[in-house]
Scaffold this motif. Structure first.
Motif, mmCIF file in Angstrom:
data_model
loop_
_atom_site.group_PDB
_atom_site.id
_atom_site.type_symbol
_atom_site.label_atom_id
_atom_site.label_comp_id
_atom_site.label_asym_id
_atom_site.label_seq_id
_atom_site.Cartn_x
_atom_site.Cartn_y
_atom_site.Cartn_z
ATOM 1 N N TRP A 1 4.027 91.753 134.218
ATOM 2 C CA TRP A 1 4.099 92.527 135.460
ATOM 3 C C TRP A 1 5.527 92.969 135.741
ATOM 4 N N GLU A 2 6.487 92.096 135.508
ATOM 5 C CA GLU A 2 7.885 92.466 135.728
ATOM 6 C C GLU A 2 8.370 93.447 134.674
ATOM 7 N N TRP A 3 7.937 93.239 133.429
ATOM 8 C CA TRP A 3 8.324 94.161 132.350
ATOM 9 C C TRP A 3 7.792 95.568 132.609
ATOM 10 N N VAL A 4 6.543 95.665 133.044
ATOM 11 C CA VAL A 4 5.956 96.981 133.317
ATOM 12 C C VAL A 4 6.754 97.706 134.393
ATOM 13 N N GLU A 5 7.105 96.995 135.468
ATOM 14 C CA GLU A 5 7.869 97.652 136.524
ATOM 15 C C GLU A 5 9.232 98.126 136.016
ATOM 16 N N PHE A 12 2.847 108.264 130.759
ATOM 17 C CA PHE A 12 1.477 107.768 130.731
ATOM 18 C C PHE A 12 1.471 106.245 130.663
ATOM 19 N N VAL A 13 0.437 105.655 131.245
ATOM 20 C CA VAL A 13 0.153 104.229 131.087
ATOM 21 C C VAL A 13 -1.269 104.135 130.574
ATOM 22 N N THR A 14 -1.520 103.184 129.694
ATOM 23 C CA THR A 14 -2.882 103.050 129.185
ATOM 24 C C THR A 14 -3.249 101.585 129.014
ATOM 25 N N ARG A 29 -4.259 96.693 142.952
ATOM 26 C CA ARG A 29 -3.273 96.381 143.983
ATOM 27 C C ARG A 29 -1.881 96.133 143.421
ATOM 28 N N ARG A 30 -1.795 95.800 142.105
ATOM 29 C CA ARG A 30 -0.475 95.525 141.540
ATOM 30 C C ARG A 30 0.075 96.685 140.714
ATOM 31 N N LEU A 31 -0.808 97.468 140.085
ATOM 32 C CA LEU A 31 -0.319 98.523 139.205
ATOM 33 C C LEU A 31 -0.385 99.914 139.829
ATOM 34 N N GLN A 62 4.598 105.124 142.801
ATOM 35 C CA GLN A 62 6.025 105.081 143.128
ATOM 36 C C GLN A 62 6.865 105.740 142.048
ATOM 37 N N TYR A 63 6.528 105.472 140.789
ATOM 38 C CA TYR A 63 7.348 105.966 139.687
ATOM 39 C C TYR A 63 6.778 107.229 139.035
#
Length: 415
Positions: free
Chosen positions: A231-235, A248-250, A268-270, A276-277
């Motif tokens: 979760w932190e890495w994705v952000e 893109f995210v997949t 709710r998390r992604l 935002q981004y």
């Protein structure tokens, strides 16, 4: 022919070494992998293919898969892809145990075997790739997702799966940069033994779907340590993507489909991070349909003003099996499932069912021999990313595929 193709494809063999390290706030450090390539052309194509995993042994393939594979390879002759995003459920129903499973050859290598398919395949796994049989069950396979990562060093060399979470970045000769963040959703929320994570209705915190204090049922991350790291890495990856013209995210599981929220934890998390981004689109599978949806302006945190969603959600899980819900509703009513925003009862609301706005919905309802499957093709240029839903349907006798839907996404710097 297959021997020649296999030999030719070793040109593309690529073992990806770590490109960095990321340490989360708890101190967990893992290798990171970023695949970056420069292209000689000003535009290019890639394919998104989900839920294509045939059938268990001894069948290995399904009619839908074979029909779709033929259509994909015919389409690729005209629109050759630079790579394939393979978004899970690669082997039904219980994945593979090792790199030596015959399913690698029977379900993958010998099915998608044209020259145009000998490009990098970037996978992210689905629930069936991890699915474990109950303790004490004799026979059958047990899904070992790590074996799919290990397979990158085997086969024809096109399977390029360095880790559960990694990125690709392709830049054209015109300087157009396309970044994709690949996410292993079962690691984040579970293998769905008892359905997707969803709220406990007695918890008043769940009145707001964005509330992290809402307690969810069926939330069982495969690896809690890696999940929190991810979760932190994705952000971080999203925050460091400001120079991408298309982002893109997949992942395998749906976040939003045309019926509404699917996986509440992913939503709710992604979903807020992607908004935002300024993510261009999320490609998802799991549901054996082709769908295009955006968040309804009514689906916002409690007390917030209504704002339309900016992320496009493309479901492309029609690679191998029927969608049961679609088949039942087609037989009973001749139309779309009632929860889909594309159902006629939502037409007066602009196909807005208060959760999502539906742009497109498709699923095959034909019998096995004539059943159709589908995939998504994306053409990247300086002006737009054109997303196409393609199926093996034959409108005319000479057709080898059909383009059911097209949608253009502008570059992020002009949105």
């Amino acid at each position: 022919m297959r021997v020649l193709v296999a030999a030719f494809s070793h040109i593309f063999a690529e073992i990806v070494d770590p490109t960095g390290l990321f340490t989360d706030s708890r101190g967990l450090t893992r290798d990171t992998y970023a695949i970056k390539k420069e292209l000689p052309a000003e535009d290019f194509n890639f394919v998104v293919l989900g839920d294509w995993g045939g059938l268990p042994p001894p069948a290995y393939t399904s009619e839908l898969q074979l029909n779709g594979a033929k259509a994909l390879m015919e389409y690729a002759k005209i629109n050759p892809p630079e790579y394939v995003l393979s978004i899970g459920d690669h082997f039904y129903y219980n994945g593979v145990e090792t790199v030596r499973d015959r399913a690698w050859e029977r379900t993958f290598e010998n099915v998608y075997d044209s020259q145009e398919m000998m490009v990098p395949w970037y996978p992210t796994m689905g629930n069936h790739d991890w699915l474990k049989l109950p303790e004490g069950t004799e026979g059958g396979q047990k899904g070992n997702g790590w074996a799919q990562i290990e397979y990158s060093a085997h086969g024809t060399g096109r399977w390029t799966h360095p880790d559960l979470f990694f990125t690709t970045e392709y830049t054209t000769s015109a300087g157009i940069k396309v970044k994709t963040i690949l996410v292993d959703t079962p690691t984040l929320t579970g293998e769905y033994r008892d359905g997707a994570p969803r709220p406990i209705h007695s918890d008043e915190n769940c009145d707001d779907p964005y509330n992290l204090d809402c307690e969810l049922r069926a939330l069982h991350p495969l690896d809690e340590e890696i999940a929190e790291w991810a979760w932190e890495w994705v952000e971080q990856e999203l925050a460091n993507s400001g120079d991408a013209d298309y982002l893109f995210v997949t992942g395998h599981y749906m976040i939003l489909d045309t019926g509404g929220i699917y996986d509440w934890e992913l939503f709710r998390r992604l979903e807020p991070l992607m908004e935002q981004y300024k993510v261009s689109a999320f490609f998802q599978g799991h549901k054996h349909t082709q769908e295009h949806a955006v968040r309804s302006p009514k689906l916002v945190p409690a007390g917030a003003e209504e704002t339309p969603g900016t992320v496009h959600f493309f479901t492309t899980g029609a690679g191998s099996l029927y969608d049961t819900e679609s088949t039942i509703f087609q037989q009973l009513t001749g139309g779309f499932p009632g929860r889909s925003g594309c159902h006629p009862r939502f037409e007066e609301n602009g196909n807005d069912n208060s959760r999502t706005v539906c742009h497109y919905y498709w699923a095959t309802t034909k019998n096995d021999g004539e059943a159709d499957s589908g995939f998504t093709s994306v053409n990247i240029s300086a002006d737009r990313a054109q997303v196409r839903f393609v199926t093996s349907e034959k409108i005319n006798e000479d057709d080898k595929f059909s383009i059911g839907y097209e949608f253009d996404i502008p570059p992020r710097n002009v949105q």
